[in-house]
Design a protein around this motif. Structure first.
Motif, short mmCIF file in Angstrom:
data_model
loop_
_atom_site.label_atom_id
_atom_site.label_comp_id
_atom_site.label_asym_id
_atom_site.label_seq_id
_atom_site.Cartn_x
_atom_site.Cartn_y
_atom_site.Cartn_z
N GLY A 165 -14.89 -28.19 -96.14
CA GLY A 165 -14.96 -26.83 -96.59
C GLY A 165 -16.26 -26.42 -96.96
O GLY A 165 -17.24 -26.80 -96.83
N ARG A 166 -16.04 -25.31 -97.96
CA ARG A 166 -17.32 -24.99 -98.42
C ARG A 166 -17.79 -25.61 -99.74
O ARG A 166 -16.88 -25.94 -100.72
N GLN A 167 -19.01 -26.38 -99.81
CA GLN A 167 -19.19 -27.40 -100.70
C GLN A 167 -20.78 -27.46 -101.13
O GLN A 167 -21.55 -26.64 -100.53
N ASN A 168 -21.04 -28.09 -102.20
CA ASN A 168 -22.60 -28.27 -102.49
C ASN A 168 -22.87 -29.64 -101.60
O ASN A 168 -21.82 -30.54 -101.47
N PHE A 169 -24.16 -29.67 -101.55
CA PHE A 169 -24.72 -31.04 -100.68
C PHE A 169 -26.16 -31.15 -101.35
O PHE A 169 -26.92 -30.31 -101.40
N SER A 170 -26.42 -32.49 -101.36
CA SER A 170 -27.90 -32.73 -101.76
C SER A 170 -28.41 -33.86 -101.03
O SER A 170 -28.14 -34.98 -101.24
N SER A 171 -29.72 -33.48 -100.57
CA SER A 171 -30.47 -34.54 -99.91
C SER A 171 -31.89 -34.15 -99.86
O SER A 171 -32.09 -32.98 -99.95
#
Length: 464
Positions: A165-171
């Motif tokens: 779904g709609r989300q935060n992601f960090s890389s």
């Protein structure tokens, strides 16, 4: 990559490292073992661990262009120009998050409503809004608007979580950016696995981005391109801590019909901040064109190397950055996928550009005022050369049009800032930050000459 500059910096680091006589930061090797506990085995329940809270942020910015630079806006069908632009927005996030259900497979949901209230609605002030204030096709501010910033379901087994779904992601390549009144987020599927003590894996496939200052979802674009879009971004990588003092990240990403991009980052700590501590950071990106080459032909190697010295309340950081390629070092718009040390108001990412930054910071907690910090920096970029760029691939609209004019361009940036975080009471963790930045570029340098003052206040709150 040109090794000569790296070698000189490595020698400098080696000579200074020898002076750090206190070494409380362990340099021991960290063996890779299975995680000692399972996060899912400690799940409290879907309702039992429910939380409701959020943040509200007052975001103010005033910009002034100089050396002939102007902003444009339309009024009564006419295009007018002005050297100033002001944006003032109140952004509020209300986040409802369940806990994980108990059992072998835990299930959790997260829902966050984002709301923006525009406090300065003058068409002349906002100048069309850009990525700061949402404006309609006539350039008028949309005074108040809301959207679903997050809406996802998560499944967890042991220490591995799958989010859809709609989300935060960090890389280092795909990262939520939060430097406006509201942050961005991504639509897709991702996973995060922490089954080992010092080794984790991350990956995701995303087809849309929810921009910081827009209501609807958008396809992905590049930050420095000229309009090309893609609807698939795939990324995979790992975070590893081989030593107690060393952390490493390795990620790769396929941006369909744009590029393949690879990232390596490392941070090493040495010494004791009460006497002398050293932090060395290295970031490297390799970008090559892919598929239909909508961004033209790309072969780009870009790196930054930073050395930070800390003594009690004071820190001094030196950062060198270099682009090896006849195009910009580029990344995805509405992401923070640029971990280079000299990514400031300007990214210092012009074709073949070299840049150097000196930054100083002081933490007033050492002088009895916890939460109060100040910083100042100066950065310069030189040798920008796009004259050898030929990678438009017959798609001038989508390529880095105009980059060929950049021949020996240079620029400089200065910044000063202060922040305060309230330490206790009902407003605990509220932060106030003020910054002033001045950037000055030569004739064809892409960022131009601009001054900006920002004042940002962020207040977290809990409802349940």
């Amino acid at each position: 990559m040109k090794l000569s500059s790296k070698a000189l910096l490595a020698l400098a680091i080696s000579s200074i490292t020898a002076t750090a006589y206190a070494e409380p930061v362990s340099q021991d090797f960290v063996p890779t073992t299975l995680a000692g506990t399972s996060a899912q085995s400690e799940a409290k329940g879907f309702i039992e661990d429910f939380s409701l809270g959020g943040t509200t942020r007052n975001w103010y910015s005033h910009e002034s262009k100089y050396r002939g630079g102007t902003f444009e806006y339309k009024k009564h069908g006419q295009t007018l120009t002005d050297r100033n632009r002001t944006n003032w927005v109140q952004g509020t996030i209300i986040n409802a998050s369940s806990g994980f259900t108990q059992g072998t497979v835990g299930v959790k949901t997260e829902l966050a409503v984002y709301n923006a209230l525009v406090l300065d609605r003058s068409k002349r002030d906002i100048k069309g809004g850009s990525n700061r204030t949402l404006a309609d096709s006539d350039g008028d501010a949309v005074g108040q608007w809301s959207k679903l910033g997050l809406a996802n379901v998560q499944f967890r087994v042991s220490n591995t979580t799958l989010t859809a779904g709609r989300q935060n992601f960090s890389s280092g390549i795909v990262d939520t950016i939060g430097n406006r009144a509201l942050p961005s987020s991504f639509e897709g599927v991702s996973f995060n696995s922490e089954e080992f003590s010092n080794l984790s894996f991350q990956g995701g496939v995303f087809d849309r981005v929810s921009p910081r200052s827009e209501q609807s979802l958008s396809k992905f674009r590049s930050e420095y391109g000229n309009g090309a879009e893609t609807d698939k971004v795939s990324t995979l990588g790992l975070n590893y801590q081989p030593l107690k003092s060393l952390k490493v990240s390795v990620f790769g990403a396929n941006v369909k019909d744009f590029w393949n991009q690879y990232y390596f980052g490392a941070t090493h700590e040495l010494g004791d901040a009460q006497q002398l501590a050293l932090t060395t950071g290295f970031n490297y990106y390799k970008t090559v064109d892919e598929g239909k080459k909508e961004m033209g032909e790309i072969d780009n190697d870009t790196f930054s190397l930073s050395l930070g010295l800390a003594h009690q309340a004071h820190s001094l950081t030196f950062s060198y950055q270099q682009v090896n390629g006849n195009e910009y070092f580029d990344y995805l718009h509405e992401t923070n996928g640029i971990y280079l040390a000299n990514s400031l108001t300007s990214d210092f990412n012009g074709p073949n550009e070299k840049s150097f930054q000196v930054a100083y910071a002081i933490n007033m907690a050492e002088y009895g005022v916890p939460g109060l910090k100040f910083n100042i920096y100066s950065a310069r970029g030189w040798d920008i050369d796009g004259t050898h760029y030929t990678g438009n691939n017959g798609r001038a609209k989508f390529a880095y049009d105009g980059i060929q004019k950049q021949d020996g361009e240079k620029h400089q940036e200065y910044g000063i800032g202060g922040s305060y975080a309230i330490q206790s009471g009902p407003l605990k963790a509220t932060t106030v930050r003020a910054t002033y930045v001045e950037h000055r570029g030569s004739e064809f340098q892409s960022d131009g000459s601009i001054k900006e003052f920002r004042l940002v206040t962020t207040v977290p709150f809990n409802i349940l």
